[in-house]
Design an enzyme around this catalytic site. Structure first.
Site, short mmCIF file in Angstrom:
data_model
loop_
_atom_site.label_atom_id
_atom_site.label_comp_id
_atom_site.label_asym_id
_atom_site.label_seq_id
_atom_site.Cartn_x
_atom_site.Cartn_y
_atom_site.Cartn_z
N TRP A 101 0.02 46.09 25.10
CA TRP A 101 0.81 46.12 26.25
C TRP A 101 -0.19 46.10 27.49
O TRP A 101 -0.04 45.18 28.79
CB TRP A 101 1.72 47.11 26.55
CG TRP A 101 2.96 47.12 25.81
CD1 TRP A 101 3.20 47.91 24.69
CD2 TRP A 101 3.84 45.94 25.44
NE1 TRP A 101 4.17 47.42 23.95
CE2 TRP A 101 4.70 46.29 24.49
CE3 TRP A 101 4.04 44.78 25.97
CZ2 TRP A 101 5.64 45.60 23.89
CZ3 TRP A 101 5.14 43.88 25.72
CH2 TRP A 101 5.92 44.32 24.47
N ASP A 171 1.91 51.92 33.80
CA ASP A 171 3.27 51.46 32.89
C ASP A 171 3.65 52.60 31.94
O ASP A 171 2.85 53.17 31.27
CB ASP A 171 2.70 50.28 31.88
CG ASP A 171 3.68 49.76 31.02
OD1 ASP A 171 4.85 50.43 31.08
OD2 ASP A 171 3.48 48.69 30.09
N LYS A 195 13.29 52.36 26.25
CA LYS A 195 12.76 53.32 25.37
C LYS A 195 13.29 54.81 25.75
O LYS A 195 13.74 55.41 24.96
CB LYS A 195 11.17 53.30 25.67
CG LYS A 195 10.31 52.24 24.87
CD LYS A 195 10.62 50.95 25.39
CE LYS A 195 9.97 50.15 24.29
NZ LYS A 195 8.77 49.12 25.23
#
Ligand SMILES: *Cc1c(COP(=O)(O)O)cnc(C)c1O
Length: 359
Positions: A101, A171, A195
Site C-alpha cells: 500500500w 494511511d 477494515k
C-alpha cells in the site's frame, strides 16, 4: 450460524451494530423510511451525518483546527488526492516504503511531483519497520507519507520521526479506531472504512485546515479537499448508508469504553495469538519484535501444503478468510475491533489442535 471472519477487509462488524442496523432497516426513528432511502439533504440525514462527525471528533479527540471529510473512492483515491492537494509548495514529498500500500501511494504520487523513498523494508519482504534517518528527510518536502499499519505484512509504526514541521500524512486504513492516536501530530490521516469503521464505500479524511485550499490546477473538482470541506462532505451525494453505519460503530466503540479500552482488548487479543505462535513448533509469525501489528497477524508453517490444509480445515471449523496475502503466502489473521476475544481463542485452540495432528 455466524462465523469468525479473519478477512483483511471488508471485515467483521460488531454483531450489535448489525442487529441495530437490521432493527432500523425499514424505518429509521419516526422517519417512515430506511436511511438508504433518505435524501442526503433532508433534515433527518443532516442530523445523522452531523452526529457521526461529532462522535468521531469526540472518540479520536480531533482538534478544532481539523476538518473531517466523508468521501468515496477508497483509500486508493487518496494516493492521488494527497499529492494533488498537498504537493503545492515545492512539488516534492518523502515516502517510507513499508509494503504494497505504501508503495502504491508512492507510485501514484510520483506522477504529480518528485517523490523520494527515504526508507524501505523491501529487502526482507517488509517484515519490519525500517529505521528512518531524520537527517535524510527533506526539510522542504510538502509532506512526509507513511502507512501506519501494514495490512498485508503485519507491521506497524510505534513512533514517528521528527519531521521538523513537514506535515505527516498517514494511511490508517487498517488501524484507525484500534487505539488512541494524537491527531495533532499529523497533517492528514486517511482511512478506507471497510477494515475497522464500517462497510466499503466510505473513506474518512481528517485534515488540518491550513493544508486545504492549495490544490494543483489539474485537480478534478471531486478530488479537491476544499470542495468537500466547504460543502460539509455534501458537494455531491456522500455514501449515506456507510456514514450511518460508521455512526453505529462509533456508538459501539464508545460503549466499550472508547479507544483506550479498544487498545487494551486489541493488545490482549494480539498477545494471545502471538504467544501461541511463538510457542509453536509448527507455526511461526512472520514479524517479530516491536513492529508487530495488533490488527493483522501473518503466520506460516514453512510448507505450502500444510498452509493450504490449515486454511481449508480452519474454514470447515468456522474460521474463515485466514489465507495470507498472495505476496506473503501462509496465513493471516486480521483481528480488527469487531473480532471478539472468543474468536481469537477459537483460532488459538484450532492452531494447537492442528499442530498436534500434523507434527
Ligand atoms: C485496504 C487498504 C488500502 C486500500 O483501500 P481501498 O479502500 O480498497 O482503496 C490502502 N491502504 C491500506 C493500509 C489498506 O489496508
Amino acid at each position: 450460524m455466524r462465523v469468525y471472519n479473519f478477512s483483511a477487509g471488508p471485515a467483521m462488524l460488531p454483531e450489535e451494530v448489525l442487529k441495530r442496523a437490521a432493527d432500523e432497516m425499514l424505518e429509521y426513528g419516526e422517519s417512515g423510511q430506511s436511511v438508504m432511502e433518505m435524501s442526503h439533504r433532508s433534515k433527518e440525514y443532516g442530523e445523522i451525518i452531523n452526529s457521526v462527525e461529532a462522535k468521531l471528533r469526540e472518540l479520536m479527540a480531533i482538534p478544532d483546527n481539523y476538518k473531517v471529510l466523508f468521501l468515496q473512492g477508497g483509500a486508493s483515491s487518496q494516493f492521488a488526492m494527497v499529492p494533488m492537494n498537498l504537493m503545492n509548495k515545492n512539488n516534492k514529498a518523502d515516502y517510507v516504503i513499508t509494503g504494497q500500500w505504501a508503495n502504491k501511494a508512492y507510485q501514484e504520487a510520483s506522477r504529480y511531483g518528485k517523490c523520494t523513498a527515504v526508507a524501505s523494508s523491501k529487502n526482507k519482504v517488509f517484515s519490519y519497520i525500517p529505521e528512518i534517518d531524520e537527517a535524510k528527510l527533506d526539510p522542504e518536502a510538502d509532506y512526509f507519507h507513511i502507512c501506519y499499519n501494514n495490512t498485508i505484512y503485519g507491521t506497524r509504526f510505534t513512533s514517528l520521526p521528527d519531521t521538523k514541521g513537514v506535515p505527516i500524512v498517514a494511511d490508517m486504513s487498517s488501524c484507525i479506531l484500534s487505539e488512541p492516536v494524537d491527531v495533532s501530530k499529523f497533517g492528514l490521516i486517511y482511512a478506507g472504512a471497510q477494515k475497522n469503521m464500517g462497510p466499503a464505500g466510505l473513506t474518512v479524511v481528517i485534515i488540518r485546515e491550513d493544508l486545504i485550499g492549495n490544490a494543483m490546477d489539474i485537480t478534478p473538482t471531486m478530488f479537491n479537499y476544499q470542495i468537500h470541506a466547504d460543502n460539509g462532505s455534501m458537494y455531491n451525494t456522500p455514501p449515506t448508508y456507510g456514514i450511518y453505519i460508521l455512526g453505529l460503530v462509533l456508538d459501539w466503540v464508545k460503549e466499550k469504553g472508547g479507544l483506550e479500552a479498544m487498545k487494551e482488548i486489541n493488545e490482549k487479543k494480539a498477545g494471545l495469538l502471538y504467544d501461541c505462535l511463538d510457542n509453536s513448533k509448527l507455526f511461526k509469525a512472520t514479524v517479530s519484535g516491536k513492529d508487530r501489528s495488533i490488527m493483522n497477524i501473518p503466520f506460516v508453517t514453512g510448507s505450502d501444503e500444510l498452509d493450504a490444509k490449515f486454511v481449508k480445515e480452519a474454514k470447515a471449523a468456522g474460521l474463515i478468510n485466514i489465507k495470507g496475502h498472495r505476496t506473503v503466502g501462509g496465513m493471516r489473521a486480521s483481528i480488527y475491533n469487531a473480532m471478539p476475544y472468543e474468536g481469537v481463542e477459537k483460532l488459538v485452540e484450532f492452531i494447537r489442535k492442528f499442530e498436534a495432528e500434523n507434527v
